[in-house]
Structure formats: C-alpha cells, structure tokens
Design an enzyme around this catalytic site. Structure first.
Site, PDB file in Angstrom:
ATOM      1  N   ARG A  59     -78.847  95.278 -30.282  1.00 24.39           N
ATOM      2  CA  ARG A  59     -79.875  94.287 -30.609  1.00 24.39           C
ATOM      3  C   ARG A  59     -80.036  93.276 -29.473  1.00 24.39           C
ATOM      4  O   ARG A  59     -81.152  92.824 -29.195  1.00 24.39           O
ATOM      5  CB  ARG A  59     -79.540  93.584 -31.929  1.00 24.39           C
ATOM      6  CG  ARG A  59     -79.981  94.385 -33.140  1.00 24.39           C
ATOM      7  CD  ARG A  59     -79.750  93.656 -34.436  1.00 24.39           C
ATOM      8  NE  ARG A  59     -78.430  93.934 -34.977  1.00 24.39           N
ATOM      9  CZ  ARG A  59     -77.963  93.387 -36.096  1.00 24.39           C
ATOM     10  NH1 ARG A  59     -78.700  92.510 -36.762  1.00 24.39           N
ATOM     11  NH2 ARG A  59     -76.771  93.696 -36.547  1.00 24.39           N
TER      12      ARG A  59
ATOM     13  N   ARG B  28     -82.935  96.802 -35.917  1.00 26.52           N
ATOM     14  CA  ARG B  28     -81.679  97.354 -36.425  1.00 26.52           C
ATOM     15  C   ARG B  28     -80.774  97.717 -35.262  1.00 26.52           C
ATOM     16  O   ARG B  28     -81.179  97.754 -34.107  1.00 26.52           O
ATOM     17  CB  ARG B  28     -81.947  98.624 -37.251  1.00 26.52           C
ATOM     18  CG  ARG B  28     -82.624  98.404 -38.593  1.00 26.52           C
ATOM     19  CD  ARG B  28     -81.705  97.827 -39.643  1.00 26.52           C
ATOM     20  NE  ARG B  28     -80.413  98.471 -39.696  1.00 26.52           N
ATOM     21  CZ  ARG B  28     -80.135  99.621 -40.329  1.00 26.52           C
ATOM     22  NH1 ARG B  28     -81.095 100.253 -40.948  1.00 26.52           N
ATOM     23  NH2 ARG B  28     -78.918 100.106 -40.336  1.00 26.52           N
ATOM     24  N   GLY B  29     -79.520  98.024 -35.597  1.00 29.61           N
ATOM     25  CA  GLY B  29     -78.558  98.448 -34.583  1.00 29.61           C
ATOM     26  C   GLY B  29     -77.370  97.512 -34.523  1.00 29.61           C
ATOM     27  O   GLY B  29     -77.324  96.474 -35.187  1.00 29.61           O
TER      28      GLY B  29
ATOM     29  N   ARG C 297     -65.462 101.071 -39.581  1.00 30.82           N
ATOM     30  CA  ARG C 297     -66.666 101.598 -38.951  1.00 30.82           C
ATOM     31  C   ARG C 297     -66.390 101.721 -37.454  1.00 30.82           C
ATOM     32  O   ARG C 297     -65.469 101.105 -36.928  1.00 30.82           O
ATOM     33  CB  ARG C 297     -67.849 100.672 -39.211  1.00 30.82           C
ATOM     34  CG  ARG C 297     -68.289 100.612 -40.666  1.00 30.82           C
ATOM     35  CD  ARG C 297     -69.287  99.474 -40.898  1.00 30.82           C
ATOM     36  NE  ARG C 297     -70.487  99.629 -40.094  1.00 30.82           N
ATOM     37  CZ  ARG C 297     -71.351  98.647 -39.857  1.00 30.82           C
ATOM     38  NH1 ARG C 297     -71.132  97.424 -40.325  1.00 30.82           N
ATOM     39  NH2 ARG C 297     -72.437  98.872 -39.132  1.00 30.82           N
TER      40      ARG C 297
ATOM     41  N   CYS D  37     -79.647  94.332 -51.028  1.00 33.25           N
ATOM     42  CA  CYS D  37     -80.378  94.059 -49.789  1.00 33.25           C
ATOM     43  C   CYS D  37     -81.880  93.926 -49.999  1.00 33.25           C
ATOM     44  O   CYS D  37     -82.596  93.502 -49.096  1.00 33.25           O
ATOM     45  CB  CYS D  37     -80.112  95.183 -48.778  1.00 33.25           C
ATOM     46  SG  CYS D  37     -78.397  95.280 -48.234  1.00 33.25           S
TER      47      CYS D  37
ATOM     48  N   LYS E  14     -69.715  90.206 -45.939  1.00 35.28           N
ATOM     49  CA  LYS E  14     -71.127  90.196 -46.331  1.00 35.28           C
ATOM     50  C   LYS E  14     -71.668  91.607 -46.574  1.00 35.28           C
ATOM     51  O   LYS E  14     -72.729  91.770 -47.181  1.00 35.28           O
ATOM     52  CB  LYS E  14     -71.982  89.468 -45.294  1.00 35.28           C
ATOM     53  CG  LYS E  14     -72.072  90.120 -43.937  1.00 35.28           C
ATOM     54  CD  LYS E  14     -72.844  89.233 -42.952  1.00 35.28           C
ATOM     55  CE  LYS E  14     -72.963  89.848 -41.572  1.00 35.28           C
ATOM     56  NZ  LYS E  14     -73.814  91.022 -41.527  1.00 35.28           N
ATOM     57  N   ASP E  15     -70.952  92.644 -46.112  1.00 35.26           N
ATOM     58  CA  ASP E  15     -71.379  94.024 -46.343  1.00 35.26           C
ATOM     59  C   ASP E  15     -70.844  94.577 -47.659  1.00 35.26           C
ATOM     60  O   ASP E  15     -71.273  95.653 -48.094  1.00 35.26           O
ATOM     61  CB  ASP E  15     -70.890  94.941 -45.211  1.00 35.26           C
ATOM     62  CG  ASP E  15     -71.567  94.641 -43.882  1.00 35.26           C
ATOM     63  OD1 ASP E  15     -72.700  94.119 -43.905  1.00 35.26           O
ATOM     64  OD2 ASP E  15     -70.961  94.934 -42.835  1.00 35.26           O
TER      65      ASP E  15
ATOM     66  N   THR F  21     -85.094  90.471 -36.725  1.00 36.24           N
ATOM     67  CA  THR F  21     -83.957  90.385 -37.636  1.00 36.24           C
ATOM     68  C   THR F  21     -84.017  91.559 -38.595  1.00 36.24           C
ATOM     69  O   THR F  21     -85.097  92.021 -38.955  1.00 36.24           O
ATOM     70  CB  THR F  21     -83.941  89.064 -38.430  1.00 36.24           C
ATOM     71  OG1 THR F  21     -82.851  89.103 -39.374  1.00 36.24           O
ATOM     72  CG2 THR F  21     -85.232  88.852 -39.190  1.00 36.24           C
TER      73      THR F  21
ATOM     74  N   ARG G 235     -83.112  88.101 -46.032  1.00 36.93           N
ATOM     75  CA  ARG G 235     -82.668  86.729 -46.302  1.00 36.93           C
ATOM     76  C   ARG G 235     -83.046  85.805 -45.144  1.00 36.93           C
ATOM     77  O   ARG G 235     -83.609  84.719 -45.356  1.00 36.93           O
ATOM     78  CB  ARG G 235     -81.143  86.716 -46.515  1.00 36.93           C
ATOM     79  CG  ARG G 235     -80.535  85.314 -46.623  1.00 36.93           C
ATOM     80  CD  ARG G 235     -79.020  85.401 -46.582  1.00 36.93           C
ATOM     81  NE  ARG G 235     -78.541  86.060 -45.380  1.00 36.93           N
ATOM     82  CZ  ARG G 235     -78.411  85.471 -44.193  1.00 36.93           C
ATOM     83  NH1 ARG G 235     -78.726  84.204 -44.043  1.00 36.93           N
ATOM     84  NH2 ARG G 235     -77.956  86.148 -43.148  1.00 36.93           N
ATOM     85  N   ARG G 236     -82.747  86.238 -43.918  1.00 36.27           N
ATOM     86  CA  ARG G 236     -83.104  85.418 -42.758  1.00 36.27           C
ATOM     87  C   ARG G 236     -84.627  85.313 -42.621  1.00 36.27           C
ATOM     88  O   ARG G 236     -85.162  84.235 -42.370  1.00 36.27           O
ATOM     89  CB  ARG G 236     -82.507  86.025 -41.480  1.00 36.27           C
ATOM     90  CG  ARG G 236     -80.996  85.943 -41.415  1.00 36.27           C
ATOM     91  CD  ARG G 236     -80.453  86.708 -40.218  1.00 36.27           C
ATOM     92  NE  ARG G 236     -78.987  86.685 -40.206  1.00 36.27           N
ATOM     93  CZ  ARG G 236     -78.222  87.687 -39.796  1.00 36.27           C
ATOM     94  NH1 ARG G 236     -78.777  88.799 -39.352  1.00 36.27           N
ATOM     95  NH2 ARG G 236     -76.903  87.578 -39.821  1.00 36.27           N
TER      96      ARG G 236
END
Length: 316
Positions: free
Chosen positions: A157, A151-152, A9, A244, A85-86, A129, A133-134
């Site tokens: 952020r 987001r971002g 990315r 997600c 995690k992605d 966030t 999950r958080r």
C-alpha cells in the site's frame, strides 16, 4: 523440551509481530525455567488470497483468522498471533485468547505524498483505504475527498501511494510502529475524528482452551489494562454483531485521577456505528467499572438511537 508451533499469516507485519511475541515468551520461559522452543508455521488466509475486492464485499470478520483457527483445532499449531482488530467478536468453540499483551498506538494515521496534513489535502484529493470505518468517518469530516479502495500489505500500500496516483493513504499507526516505519507517518488522526477499529493496536494470542500448559505460560504475558479495555470494545462489537460490512469503531481507556498519576478502575468507552456513505453517524461515550457491562450499555444506547436500522439495511 516442548516445541510450541506458532501460527502466523505470512505478511511481513504478521511475521514481525509474531517474532516480537516469541521473543517475549522466550524471555518469560527462561525466567520461569521452562524448557520450550518456538517454531513459526506460515498460514495463508482467505483475506490474504483475495486482494482485488474490498474487505466489505469479501465477507465478515474472520477473513484473516479462520484458517489459522482451524489449524489450532486440528493440532497443527499450538498458538496463534493475531492483530486483535482482525479477530471475530466470538471465537470458535474450544479456542480462547490466552493473552492480550500491551497495546501500542491505537490511532489511524495519514501518509501523504507531499507531507501535508488531512486539513491541507487539496479539494478532491484521492485517498486510499480498505476500511469502511475509516472511509465513512473521513467522508463526514472531509466530504470533498475522493476515497478509493486500496488493498494489500502495508508495504504494497505504501508503494501504491507512489505508483497509483493517490495523494494519501490511511493505515493503522500500530502496524507501521511494529515494522519500524513510524517515520513514514505524516500525521496521526485524533480519535475524535476517526475512531479506531475494535482492538486496534492490540494483539490477541489464541490457543486451545484445554491446553493448560500453554495457558499458564500466556497468562504471564497478559497485560491487565489492555485486556480490560479491549474486552469492553469487543463486547460492544459482539452486541452489535458487527463485521466488515458496517462501519463500526470503538475505543476504551482507563481514566486517571485529576493529578494524572493514579489509575482508577473507571473505564471510558466510545462506540460508533455509521452508514457506509458517512451520511449518518451515531456515537456514544459512557463510563463504568465492568468492561462487559459497559460494552453492552454503549451498544444498547446506539441501538436505541437507530443503530439496529443501519445494521439491518446494510446487511439487506
């Protein structure tokens, strides 16, 4: 000389992570007398393009990897560096995780404008966030907080913390550590309060399953301990078929002997499934020696407690 094209990315964090991996693989190649050269190919993913919608509403796992995996299958790149995690729990046919290097800090962390801790945030404080999950775990711990989507990339952020009136934001400590920004962290959240995402703090180095030369090189970069614990977490996620849209967390460690020195083969896995509003949270901790069997067992235990109903209701 073989030129190895590495897909990444284009965010600052992704490119930094990819650079670290290339540096490590270059050193390994030189030690092995291999004549290879690495090039980076930047790839924009769906998750990078859509920034005005929460992750849970954009789609499931794979938002940040699908286009990169297609480039691998098409032969445009030879390997890819992902934040574990992605990565979806099931990889596309023909692809494999060739290496999981040593994990860095798996915890979530808090960055506050005033330097106060989570407990010291004022009643009704605004916390940003992008993670269900958080958010669900924080709603259980501090139901008074006003939790909003943000987001971002990490840098954007951090800017939004200052410019958009947030009192605090939550991020993965690993990203800040890899960027050299650990000094921005106000406090780390214990895993007992906020269980990490599956694979958080670890990287996945993906390649084609039939690229034997690539697999041989990546095997020299694999960290057995990280691979075993992440396998337990990813098996848990796969058994729940989680994405997600549902708050799911897991964290595995290898237990140590009583004197704290000699590592044993016993793995301890804690898994969590919650409703998005945090009103119901199911959590289970189990131990075992087989990471796959352990992941299956923890998922089965949570299903017996009602995780299946939570997953079905959220998915509609």
């Amino acid at each position: 000389m073989r030129t190895i094209v590495v897909g990444s990315r284009q965010s600052a964090l992704a490119l930094t992570q990819t650079g670290h991996v290339i540096d490590a693989l270059t050193a390994i190649s030189e030690e092995q007398g291999l004549d290879v050269h690495f090039e980076i190919k930047k790839i924009i993913t769906k998750g990078d393009r859509i920034l005005d919608v929460t992750l849970s509403k954009v789609g499931g796992k794979g938002l940040f990897v699908k286009e990169i995996e297609q480039a691998l299958l098409d032969g445009e790149i030879d390997m890819a560096v992902h934040s574990m995690k992605d990565m979806p729990s099931e990889l596309q046919e023909g692809l494999i995780n060739g290496a999981i290097p040593p994990r860095v800090d798996p915890r979530d962390c808090l960055i506050t404008r005033t330097g106060c801790s989570l407990e010291e945030l004022p009643q009704g404080a605004r916390l940003g966030t992008s993670s269900l999950r958080r958010a669900s775990q924080l709603k259980l711990y501090r139901p008074d907080l006003q939790i909003e989507s943000i987001r971002g990339n990490i840098d954007s952020r951090l800017r939004k913390l200052e410019t958009e009136g947030f009192d605090a934001i939550m991020l993965a400590a690993a990203g800040l550590e890899r960027m050299g920004w650990s000094d921005r962290i106000t406090s780390f959240l214990p895993t007992e309060i906020c269980l990490p995402a599956v694979g958080q703090g670890a990287l996945g180095i993906e390649c084609r399953a039939d690229d034997i030369e690539m697999l041989q090189l990546l095997s020299l970069y694999n960290d057995d301990l990280t691979a075993v614990t992440v396998t337990a977490e990813r098996t848990f996620l796969s058994e729940l078929n989680g994405g997600c849209q549902v708050p799911i967390g897991a964290y595995a460690v290898r237990l140590q002997s009583s004197d704290g020195t000699e590592e044993q083969n016993i793995i301890q896995l804690t898994g969590m499934v919650a409703t998005p509003d945090g009103s119901i949270m199911l959590k289970e901790t189990m131990q075992g020696t087989d990471p796959v069997a352990l992941g299956i067992a923890v998922a089965a235990q949570l299903k017996s407690q009602g995780a299946d109903r939570i997953l079905a209701e959220v998915r509609g």
